[in-house]
Design a protein around this motif. Sequence first.
Motif, mmCIF file in Angstrom:
data_model
loop_
_atom_site.group_PDB
_atom_site.id
_atom_site.type_symbol
_atom_site.label_atom_id
_atom_site.label_comp_id
_atom_site.label_asym_id
_atom_site.label_seq_id
_atom_site.Cartn_x
_atom_site.Cartn_y
_atom_site.Cartn_z
ATOM 1 N N ALA A 19 0.849 -1.190 0.000
ATOM 2 C CA ALA A 19 0.000 0.000 0.000
ATOM 3 C C ALA A 19 0.883 1.237 0.000
ATOM 4 N N ARG A 20 0.616 2.172 -0.909
ATOM 5 C CA ARG A 20 1.415 3.393 -0.985
ATOM 6 C C ARG A 20 0.735 4.479 -0.150
ATOM 7 N N THR A 21 0.988 4.456 1.168
ATOM 8 C CA THR A 21 0.319 5.397 2.073
ATOM 9 C C THR A 21 1.282 6.319 2.802
ATOM 10 N N LEU A 66 16.392 3.922 -7.123
ATOM 11 C CA LEU A 66 14.984 3.811 -6.721
ATOM 12 C C LEU A 66 14.047 4.399 -7.768
ATOM 13 N N VAL A 67 14.411 5.558 -8.319
ATOM 14 C CA VAL A 67 13.514 6.176 -9.301
ATOM 15 C C VAL A 67 13.621 5.500 -10.667
ATOM 16 N N SER A 68 14.681 4.695 -10.872
ATOM 17 C CA SER A 68 14.785 3.971 -12.145
ATOM 18 C C SER A 68 13.787 2.824 -12.216
ATOM 19 N N ASP A 69 13.366 2.327 -11.042
ATOM 20 C CA ASP A 69 12.371 1.255 -10.994
ATOM 21 C C ASP A 69 11.739 1.261 -9.608
ATOM 22 N N ASP A 70 10.614 1.961 -9.482
ATOM 23 C CA ASP A 70 9.984 2.122 -8.167
ATOM 24 C C ASP A 70 9.105 0.937 -7.781
ATOM 25 N N SER A 71 9.151 -0.136 -8.556
ATOM 26 C CA SER A 71 8.323 -1.303 -8.240
ATOM 27 C C SER A 71 9.016 -2.272 -7.289
ATOM 28 N N LYS A 72 10.308 -2.107 -7.081
ATOM 29 C CA LYS A 72 11.050 -3.037 -6.227
ATOM 30 C C LYS A 72 10.756 -2.731 -4.759
ATOM 31 N N PRO A 73 10.413 -3.764 -3.965
ATOM 32 C CA PRO A 73 10.026 -3.548 -2.565
ATOM 33 C C PRO A 73 11.143 -2.954 -1.709
ATOM 34 N N VAL A 74 12.395 -3.414 -1.906
ATOM 35 C CA VAL A 74 13.518 -2.937 -1.109
ATOM 36 C C VAL A 74 14.728 -2.748 -2.023
ATOM 37 N N PHE A 75 15.666 -1.911 -1.599
ATOM 38 C CA PHE A 75 16.804 -1.600 -2.475
ATOM 39 C C PHE A 75 17.737 -2.783 -2.670
ATOM 40 N N VAL A 86 15.352 5.009 3.828
ATOM 41 C CA VAL A 86 14.401 5.545 2.857
ATOM 42 C C VAL A 86 14.252 4.588 1.674
ATOM 43 N N GLY A 87 15.289 3.783 1.402
ATOM 44 C CA GLY A 87 15.229 2.820 0.312
ATOM 45 C C GLY A 87 14.350 1.628 0.597
ATOM 46 N N VAL A 88 13.957 1.448 1.851
ATOM 47 C CA VAL A 88 13.050 0.363 2.210
ATOM 48 C C VAL A 88 11.605 0.830 2.143
ATOM 49 N N THR A 89 11.398 2.138 2.296
ATOM 50 C CA THR A 89 10.037 2.688 2.273
ATOM 51 C C THR A 89 9.557 3.019 0.867
ATOM 52 N N ALA A 90 10.424 2.874 -0.135
ATOM 53 C CA ALA A 90 10.101 3.341 -1.493
ATOM 54 C C ALA A 90 8.825 2.724 -2.042
ATOM 55 N N ALA A 91 8.643 1.424 -1.816
ATOM 56 C CA ALA A 91 7.496 0.735 -2.397
ATOM 57 C C ALA A 91 6.180 1.107 -1.732
ATOM 58 N N GLU A 92 6.241 1.814 -0.599
ATOM 59 C CA GLU A 92 5.018 2.179 0.117
ATOM 60 C C GLU A 92 4.883 3.687 0.258
ATOM 61 N N THR A 93 5.431 4.396 -0.726
ATOM 62 C CA THR A 93 5.448 5.852 -0.716
ATOM 63 C C THR A 93 4.525 6.404 -1.793
ATOM 64 N N LYS A 94 3.758 7.422 -1.426
ATOM 65 C CA LYS A 94 2.939 8.107 -2.411
ATOM 66 C C LYS A 94 3.851 8.855 -3.390
ATOM 67 N N ASP A 95 3.568 8.768 -4.654
ATOM 68 C CA ASP A 95 4.322 9.481 -5.692
ATOM 69 C C ASP A 95 5.825 9.333 -5.488
ATOM 70 N N PRO A 96 6.346 8.089 -5.533
ATOM 71 C CA PRO A 96 7.766 7.868 -5.231
ATOM 72 C C PRO A 96 8.720 8.649 -6.124
ATOM 73 N N LEU A 97 8.340 8.919 -7.385
ATOM 74 C CA LEU A 97 9.222 9.645 -8.292
ATOM 75 C C LEU A 97 9.428 11.094 -7.855
ATOM 76 N N GLN A 98 8.527 11.618 -7.036
ATOM 77 C CA GLN A 98 8.687 12.960 -6.484
ATOM 78 C C GLN A 98 9.181 12.917 -5.042
ATOM 79 N N THR A 99 8.640 11.977 -4.264
ATOM 80 C CA THR A 99 8.943 11.925 -2.837
ATOM 81 C C THR A 99 10.381 11.500 -2.564
ATOM 82 N N ILE A 100 10.844 10.453 -3.242
ATOM 83 C CA ILE A 100 12.188 9.924 -2.984
ATOM 84 C C ILE A 100 13.280 10.954 -3.273
ATOM 85 N N PRO A 101 13.289 11.612 -4.458
ATOM 86 C CA PRO A 101 14.329 12.629 -4.694
ATOM 87 C C PRO A 101 14.324 13.756 -3.666
#
Length: 446
Positions: free
Chosen positions: A9-11, A67-76, A218-233
């Motif tokens: 869940a991306r919450t 992470l932004v190259s493939d945001d579907s992976k659950p953990v880094f 932060v690399g473990v939370t990527a798969a459960e982050t809203k808008d990871p392409l914006q949030t992670i950077p």
Amino acid sequence: MEEQQQGFARTLSHRHVAMIALGGTIGTGLFLGAGSAIQKAGPAILLVYIITGLFVFAMMRALGELLVSDDSKPVFIDFMTQYLGEKAGFVLGWTYWIGWVVIAMTELTAIGTYMKFWFPGMDAWPFELGFLVVLYLLNVVAVKAFGEAEFWFSTIKIIAIVAMIATGLFLALGQVHTPLGKTEFSTLWSHGLIANHGKTLLTAFQMAFFSFLGVEFVGVTAAETKDPLQTIPKAVNSIVVRILIFYIGALSAIMIIQPWTNYEAGQSPFVQVFAGIGVQSAAALINFVVLTAAASAINSAFFTTGRMLYSLSGPKSRFGKLNHNQIPRAAINVSTLIVGLSVIVNYLYPTDAFNLISSTASAAFLIIYMSLMLTHVVYKKQVKKGLVEEAGFFKLPFAPYSNYLTIAFLALIFVLMLLNKGTMFTTILAIIWLIALTGVAYIKKK
């Protein structure tokens, strides 16, 4: 209970992710360990943290690009498996999992010790069990519950640091007289800039690195982050700068209020400085903050170990499934049970358990971080060959030179740990663990 495999869940919002990463790196390394770091380096400890922070930032930018190259992976760790091979992913994945498990075990042991500050006549285990149950429930109810808990844990720690910085500025700007004398900015450098003529300066780098441990969370939370392409950077770009401000600001304030030569290793510099200016409740205040830091570490550990075990187990395993809340509850359950064994470890080794296990985990994290930079090197090579798509909007500057410099820096710290009598044994244990896992990986492959 109904199980499903449609993904996490991306919450988690940017607010959660930023504070999760920030809170994971501000803990006992600052509140308790900074006294020893100041004693080893003097005011030069500020430069040590800046240099270490720059290399950590390079590692985080490499992680962010992956992470932004493939945001579907659950953990880094999944990127390590993809670019370094299945055997490397197996070894590094289980190393990262056990690293967070033992960190949680040591922090749970510490919680029992901290609670005895207020309840000296009671056993530690009821408090440890109580915290274990509450933090477990936060992780299995919903991802957002975990995020909110970690947000407030981090907020408490940051308030304590801001209070320290504000106190230093107020006293220095007003040149206020305290039991320590008149407070002046010149106190920072008037007693010398480097401790012990620089003989112990290198060991301070080792301690500074430990303070940053967990920034990769932060690399473990990527798969459960809203808008990871914006949030992670955003989280990656801001996290190291914020940590440097808090560490540099707090340590500067501490050495301005009280001469750095007065601090004793093994005691919290926060307690020492507040006690020095006549705040008698300092010990209780810092005890509460450090208790919060320990709870935060365990909270993060449950989140991480659950996702790691989920990723390592595979979809056919019981631990590779999500429940109806899209949480790997079975994986969290087994990790929690193992963490609960810390009560037994603490009983058998009441004085050495914390330092022994945590330093072993720290040595293992050095291997993880070096492998992460190597993973990024391989990723960039495959991008040049056209085998994978590049995340063009978020790149590691000066790659691959920044990769190799960061790997060399981390390798230097690892060598320092091998040469240090206090960490030599635990570093060797970490090496043995890696060799044993590598053997298992080859046998498993065959």
